[in-house]
Every structure is written in structure tokens, then in C-alpha cells.
Design an enzyme around this catalytic site. Structure first.
Site, PDB file in Angstrom:
ATOM      1  N   GLY A  83      14.052  15.270  -6.519  1.00  0.00           N
ATOM      2  CA  GLY A  83      13.307  14.447  -7.473  1.00  0.00           C
ATOM      3  C   GLY A  83      14.221  13.541  -8.259  1.00  0.00           C
ATOM      4  O   GLY A  83      13.780  12.573  -8.891  1.00  0.00           O
ATOM      5  N   ARG A  84      15.480  13.891  -8.258  1.00  0.00           N
ATOM      6  CA  ARG A  84      16.437  13.009  -8.947  1.00  0.00           C
ATOM      7  C   ARG A  84      17.788  13.069  -8.266  1.00  0.00           C
ATOM      8  O   ARG A  84      18.826  13.213  -8.900  1.00  0.00           O
ATOM      9  CB  ARG A  84      16.557  13.388 -10.413  1.00  0.00           C
ATOM     10  N   LYS A 100      23.303  12.117  -8.155  1.00  0.00           N
ATOM     11  CA  LYS A 100      22.357  12.897  -8.949  1.00  0.00           C
ATOM     12  C   LYS A 100      21.974  12.064 -10.174  1.00  0.00           C
ATOM     13  O   LYS A 100      22.856  11.720 -10.968  1.00  0.00           O
ATOM     14  CB  LYS A 100      23.030  14.218  -9.362  1.00  0.00           C
ATOM     15  N   ARG A 149      27.798  14.067  -6.362  1.00  0.00           N
ATOM     16  CA  ARG A 149      28.043  15.460  -5.992  1.00  0.00           C
ATOM     17  C   ARG A 149      28.539  15.545  -4.548  1.00  0.00           C
ATOM     18  O   ARG A 149      28.034  14.866  -3.663  1.00  0.00           O
ATOM     19  CB  ARG A 149      26.758  16.255  -6.165  1.00  0.00           C
ATOM     20  N   ARG A 177      19.165  24.421   1.314  1.00  0.00           N
ATOM     21  CA  ARG A 177      18.881  25.508   0.383  1.00  0.00           C
ATOM     22  C   ARG A 177      17.988  26.548   1.045  1.00  0.00           C
ATOM     23  O   ARG A 177      17.332  26.249   2.049  1.00  0.00           O
ATOM     24  CB  ARG A 177      18.150  24.923  -0.845  1.00  0.00           C
ATOM     25  N   ASP A 230      15.436  27.354  -4.604  1.00  0.00           N
ATOM     26  CA  ASP A 230      15.862  25.975  -4.316  1.00  0.00           C
ATOM     27  C   ASP A 230      17.254  25.704  -4.868  1.00  0.00           C
ATOM     28  O   ASP A 230      17.828  24.648  -4.603  1.00  0.00           O
ATOM     29  CB  ASP A 230      14.859  24.957  -4.884  1.00  0.00           C
ATOM     30  N   ASN A 231      17.801  26.649  -5.612  1.00  0.00           N
ATOM     31  CA  ASN A 231      19.151  26.478  -6.147  1.00  0.00           C
ATOM     32  C   ASN A 231      20.136  27.428  -5.483  1.00  0.00           C
ATOM     33  O   ASN A 231      21.165  27.769  -6.058  1.00  0.00           O
ATOM     34  CB  ASN A 231      19.153  26.692  -7.665  1.00  0.00           C
ATOM     35  N   ASP A 280      23.743  23.431  -8.316  1.00  0.00           N
ATOM     36  CA  ASP A 280      22.781  23.114  -9.371  1.00  0.00           C
ATOM     37  C   ASP A 280      23.135  23.777 -10.700  1.00  0.00           C
ATOM     38  O   ASP A 280      22.528  24.756 -11.120  1.00  0.00           O
ATOM     39  CB  ASP A 280      21.348  23.472  -8.939  1.00  0.00           C
TER      40      ASP A 280
HETATM   41  P1  AMP Z   1      16.254  21.888 -11.010  1.00  0.00           P
HETATM   42  O1  AMP Z   1      15.625  22.707 -12.075  1.00  0.00           O
HETATM   43  O2  AMP Z   1      17.298  20.926 -11.520  1.00  0.00           O
HETATM   44  O3  AMP Z   1      16.737  22.688  -9.851  1.00  0.00           O
HETATM   45  O4  AMP Z   1      15.116  20.938 -10.460  1.00  0.00           O
HETATM   46  C1  AMP Z   1      13.920  21.410  -9.900  1.00  0.00           C
HETATM   47  C2  AMP Z   1      13.158  20.246  -9.304  1.00  0.00           C
HETATM   48  O5  AMP Z   1      12.782  19.302 -10.290  1.00  0.00           O
HETATM   49  C3  AMP Z   1      13.942  19.484  -8.253  1.00  0.00           C
HETATM   50  O6  AMP Z   1      13.062  19.126  -7.234  1.00  0.00           O
HETATM   51  C4  AMP Z   1      14.430  18.269  -9.015  1.00  0.00           C
HETATM   52  O7  AMP Z   1      14.654  17.211  -8.139  1.00  0.00           O
HETATM   53  C5  AMP Z   1      13.258  18.017  -9.956  1.00  0.00           C
HETATM   54  N1  AMP Z   1      13.730  17.324 -11.179  1.00  0.00           N
HETATM   55  C6  AMP Z   1      14.514  17.802 -12.148  1.00  0.00           C
HETATM   56  N2  AMP Z   1      14.736  16.880 -13.098  1.00  0.00           N
HETATM   57  C7  AMP Z   1      14.075  15.771 -12.729  1.00  0.00           C
HETATM   58  C8  AMP Z   1      13.917  14.453 -13.283  1.00  0.00           C
HETATM   59  N3  AMP Z   1      14.481  14.088 -14.433  1.00  0.00           N
HETATM   60  N4  AMP Z   1      13.161  13.580 -12.603  1.00  0.00           N
HETATM   61  C9  AMP Z   1      12.558  13.931 -11.446  1.00  0.00           C
HETATM   62  N5  AMP Z   1      12.664  15.118 -10.878  1.00  0.00           N
HETATM   63  C10 AMP Z   1      13.415  16.043 -11.498  1.00  0.00           C
HETATM   64 MG    MG Z   2      17.608  22.473  -8.240  1.00  0.00          MG
END
Ligand code: AMP
Ligand code: MG
Length: 487
Positions: free
Chosen positions: A104-105, A125, A189, A196, A262-263, A272
Site C-alpha cells: 500500500g505504500r 517505501k 529498502r 512473505r 505479512d511481516n 517491516d
Molecule cells: P504494516 O502495518 O506497515 O505492515 O502495513 C500493513 C498494510 O497497510 C500494508 O499493506 C501496507 O502497505 C499498508 N499501509 C501502511 N501504511 C500505509 C499508508 N500510509 N498508505 C497506504 N497503505 C499503507
Molecule cells: Mg507490513
């Protein structure tokens, strides 16, 4: 039904062109079935500025660091030659809830082939929205990106497998979070791969066995090319890497904070860095993440959670163990049950080294547990207790005498034991208050000096000749310290 075997041959990189800066990008992941990725470009930002470039890492990737002072590149405004940007699809159990996710980012630019022929993902990232962004902005704030830079560098220097940070650049744009507007940033990164547990869960959830098989073959080619057996053997290799990784976290008091599926990377690298931190006072119930209300990802729970995550991987890849589902479940369960033994093996080996024990005795685990109990009762600092032991100090008087006797029963000299302990017990870890201090100076005042001083200390964590209380003492009051995902 027989599942067709994919044969994904890693592309032959021999005639891959090299750019003046040393870029040699390949795209083996992009050859996986369409469902696993979406091509897209990073969204340009207003005013890219370099914050930090990891020159030693650049050189080890075959890149010329002197040609990489390139903010436009590391903010996503321009691309390295040969890049084919894409966002990866995946799923995951976030806490216990299953969700379809994806980058997502984050945007993968390609796989850098190093002069040694190794393959590393190069990923931005915080480069802007993707189809997986849901309600997020696809952006990242400077503080959390520098945090990832600092902690991943510290992990690397501690000898713990981890993704790395090649660069952080600011965007000149503001990102909006609960605590208001923050400076935006992009981190580059570097990872052995970004595959994952959740990537396999994604394939399984789609019910696409061919895609699942292709992903398994691809992952095996990347991380276990030497294996000749079937999925069982591959799964064991993945499990073994996780068992070893989590043991290494436990040995230095590291708490990942969000061990969602996912991490967790199949490569066995720590990935992550969100609400992670190193524990000060020893307490297995320590939790830092502000949203982990029930302590699911507490320090002492990490081995159990790793096993839980691997059980999700086993479930997702069930058809690859055996075509008969009952038999497949039997095989998978048998494998998952071996995790505890694998973890304990690595944990005990590392803990023996921390105590300077070069031989194995049956009572060693009890000796170690008894020290940990004492540390828990007295709220002893985790890192400094072991650092003190390398200087012949610490533990309760009774425990200390028992430990001395144990050391005397081994044939090795005291010098040998001390050498082993110095290699196994860091003098320096990223202390939470030092990390916060460095991030605050960088984010609010544009002052990078505290971060660079901290990075210098963390680059030599086992240097016991330095006495630098500023970096080795925990803050006076660390209770209630919380970290945030920065999303
Ligand atoms: P994370 O908690 O960082 O492992 O993220 C979990 C999910 O949320 C992943 O699919 C990320 O890509 C998405 N995500 C986290 N932060 C953002 C953001 N600011 N914008 C869009 N997607 C995000
Ligand atoms: Mg993640």
C-alpha cells in the site's frame, strides 16, 4: 489431481547491462503470474532532498556511492536504469484477522544483481498510492523511516538477518497523521526478497494452485536453490531460518512489535520495522506497540507467534505437501511440531555463548533460567546484565557462584570464555531514548548529528573497549515507552 510443476528458471544475468552507477536490475518476481503484482510508477514529489545514503551497503551491492547522491532517484522522481516498478500483492493475518493486502505504500523497482551474483530487491517505501493503499496515502513520515534505517543498521551490525536501508530522502511534502503534519520521506529498502508468509496466504485465498506452486518454486529458487527434495524440505528450511532468527532476537532483547504474517519474510530476514524496540529491564511481558493491547506480540511470546505464523504458511501451502489432504495435514502438523525444538536449540546455543559456556551440560538451561528469573525480579537491564558478566560481574551472589563453578568445569581458559562472551553480548544496542533523541533532532530541527553519532556507535556493538555511558545506559524512566507504526 496432479498439480503441474512450474519451472521458473532464474534469468541468466550474465549479459545484463551495468549502468555507470552500477545498476544491474533484473525482474524475476515480475515473471510470476499476473495476480501477484501490479505495474505502476512512483508519484513524483515536490522537493526531494537526501537525508542519508548508506555508502557501505551501496558498495556491497556493486553501486558507486559517489554517483548516488541523487535525491530525485531516492524520492521516486526518477528511476534507476532498467527499473520496472511494481506493487506486490499479498494477504496476511493482522493480529488474528485475515485480510487481503498488498504494497500500500511500497514499490519494487527491481532486483539488483551484485558483482558476486547475489540478488536483492530494491524497494521504495513511501512512494505514493498503489491499488492496495485502501484509505492510506501511500506515504511515509521522516521519523519512522529514519527509525527503520537506524534499527535495521543496528540489527545488521549485531549479525541478525535483516532487510537494509540504502537511503532515506525527504519529499518536501507534508504527511498527515494523528499527531498532525509531519515531513514526508521515502526509504529505499534492500531485501533478499519481499516474499512473505502473507504472499502464500494470498495465493491460497485465491484458490489458485498453479500460482501457489509458481510462488513456491520461485521462492525456493531464490532462497534455497541447493535443495533437491520436495515442499517438505523447503518448508523445513524456512522454519529453520525463522527459529534461528527469533532466537537471535531473543538474545539481544529485540521486540518486533507487529509479527503479523505479512511481516514475516520467507528469506528469514527481519522485515517491516514499525513499533519495534529493544527491551531495557528484563520482563518477558514487555510490549511496546501502542495498539498491542493484549500483549500478543510481547517479547516472550515471539517464538510462539512465529510458530503460529508458520502454521498459517503450512495451511496455505497444504496442497504442496501431498495431493491427499489428510496426508498433507499430517505432514504439516508433524513439521510445525518441530518448531519448538528447533527454536530451543538455537536459543540455548546462543544463551550458552552469552554466559561464556563452551561445553554443554544438562543443567545449563536451568542455570540460564535462574539468571533470567533473577533479572525479572530485580528489573535488571537485559543488555547491561550480560555486558557486566563479560566483566565478571552480576547476577545474585548465589547464582554468580554457581556460574563460576560451571565455568571452571570446562576445559577452556577464562580468556576464551571472555572472548566468546564479548562476541555474544553487545555493549551497545539502540537505546530507546537515544533513538527518539536522534529522530526528534532530525525531524524537528533538521539536525542529523545525533543520528550519525548513534549510527557510529551502533556500527560496532561488540566493542567492549569503549565506555560510553551516554549510549549504554537505559533512560531513567523507561516504563510505559510506546512506539507507533507511523502509518
Ligand atoms: P504494516 O502495518 O506497515 O505492515 O502495513 C500493513 C498494510 O497497510 C500494508 O499493506 C501496507 O502497505 C499498508 N499501509 C501502511 N501504511 C500505509 C499508508 N500510509 N498508505 C497506504 N497503505 C499503507
Ligand atoms: Mg507490513
Amino acid at each position: 489431481m496432479e498439480i503441474p510443476r512450474y519451472s521458473i528458471v532464474m534469468p541468466d544475468s550474465a549479459d545484463l547491462p551495468t549502468s555507470p552507477a552500477g545498476w544491474r536490475l533484473e525482474h524475476s518476481y515480475a515473471r510470476l503470474p499476473q495476480a501477484f503484482h501490479v505495474s505502476l510508477m512512483p508519484t513524483p514529489v515536490r522537493e526531494p532532498r537526501m537525508v542519508v545514503l548508506n555508502a557501505p551497503l551501496a558498495e556491497s551491492l556493486g553501486l558507486d556511492a559517489s554517483l548516488l547522491n541523487d535525491a530525485a532517484l531516492f524520492a521516486g522522481n526518477s528511476l534507476p536504469p532498467g527499473a520496472e516498478p511494481l506493487a506486490q500483492a499479498y494477504a496476511g493475518h493482522q493480529y488474528v484477522h485475515f485480510t487481503m493486502l498488498g504494497d500500500g505504500r511500497a514499490i519494487l523497482l527491481g532486483e539488483q544483481i551484485t558483482p558476486q551474483g547475489d540478488r536483492f530487491d530494491i524497494q521504495l517505501k513511501g512512494p505514493g498510492p498503489t491499488p492496495f493503499s485502501r484509505r492510506g496515502d501511500g506515504r511515509a513520515a521522516l521519523g519512522p523511516m529514519l527509525r527503520e534505517h537506524i534499527i535495521s543498521e543496528a540489527m545488521h551490525a549485531l549479525g541478525i538477518p535483516t532487510t537494509r536501508s540504502l537511503a532515506v530522502a525527504t519529499t518536501g511534502e507534508t504527511v498527515w497523521r494523528q499527531d498532525g503534519g509531519l515531513p514526508g520521506a521515502v526509504l529505499t529498502r534492500v531485501a533478499a526478497s519481499h516474499i512473505r508468509v502473507g504472499t502464500f496466504e494470498y495465493a491460497a485465498a485465491r484458490g489458485d494452485k498453479e500460482a501457489l506452486r509458481a510462488l513456491a518454486d520461485h521462492t525456493r529458487q531464490r532462497h534455497d536453490p541447493e535443495l533437491e527434495g520436495g515442499h517438505t524440505e523447503f518448508f523445513e528450511a524456512v522454519m529453520e531460518r525463522q527459529a534461528r532468527l527469533i532466537a537471535q532476537w531473543m538474545h539481544v532483547g529485540f521486540i518486533h512489535g507487529v509479527m503479523n504474517t505479512d511481516n514475516m519474510a520467507l528469506s528469514g530476514e527481519t522485515i517491516d520495522y514499525g513499533p519495534c524496540a529493544f527491551m531495557d529491564a528484563y520482563d518477558p511481558a514487555t510490549v511496546f506497540s501502542s495498539i498491542d493491547r493484549h500483549g500478543r506480540y510481547a517479547y516472550g511470546n515471539q517464538p510462539r507467534i512465529a510458530q503460529w505464523n508458520l502454521a498459517r504458511l503450512a495451511e496455505a501451502t497444504l496442497p504442496l505437501f501431498h495431493e491427499d489432504e489428510k496426508k498433507a495435514v499430517e505432514i504439516a502438523n508433524g513439521l510445525i511440531e518441530t518448531f519448538e525444538g528447533r527454536f530451543k536449540h538455537h536459543w540455548l546455543a546462543g544463551m550458552r555463548a552469552k554466559l561464556g559456556l563452551c561445553t554443554d551440560e544438562d543443567d545449563d538451561a536451568a542455570l540460564i533460567e535462574s539468571l533470567l528469573d533473577w533479572m525479572n525480579e530485580t528489573k535488571a537491564d537485559f543488555t547491561n546484565t550480560f555486558r557486566d558478566l563479560t566483566r565478571g560481574l552480576g547476577g545474585s551472589p548465589e547464582w554468580h557462584a554457581r556460574w563460576r563453578e560451571r565455568l571452571q568445569r570446562q576445559p577452556q581458559s577464562t580468556d576464551e570464555a571472555v572472548t566468546l562472551m564479548r562476541r555474544s553480548n553487545p555493549a551497545f544496542i539502540p537505546r530507546n531514548h537515544k533513538v527518539e533523541e536522534a529522530l526528534a533532532a532530525a525531524s524537528h530541527h533538521g539536525d542529523l548529528n545525533p543520528m550519525h553519532r548513534l549510527l557510529t556507535v551502533l556500527a560496532s556493538p561488540f566493542d567492549h573497549t569503549q565506555d560510553s555511558p551516554e549510549f549504554s545506559q537505559p533512560a531513567d524512566n523507561t516504563e510505559g515507552y510506546q512506539t507507533f507504526c507511523g502509518t
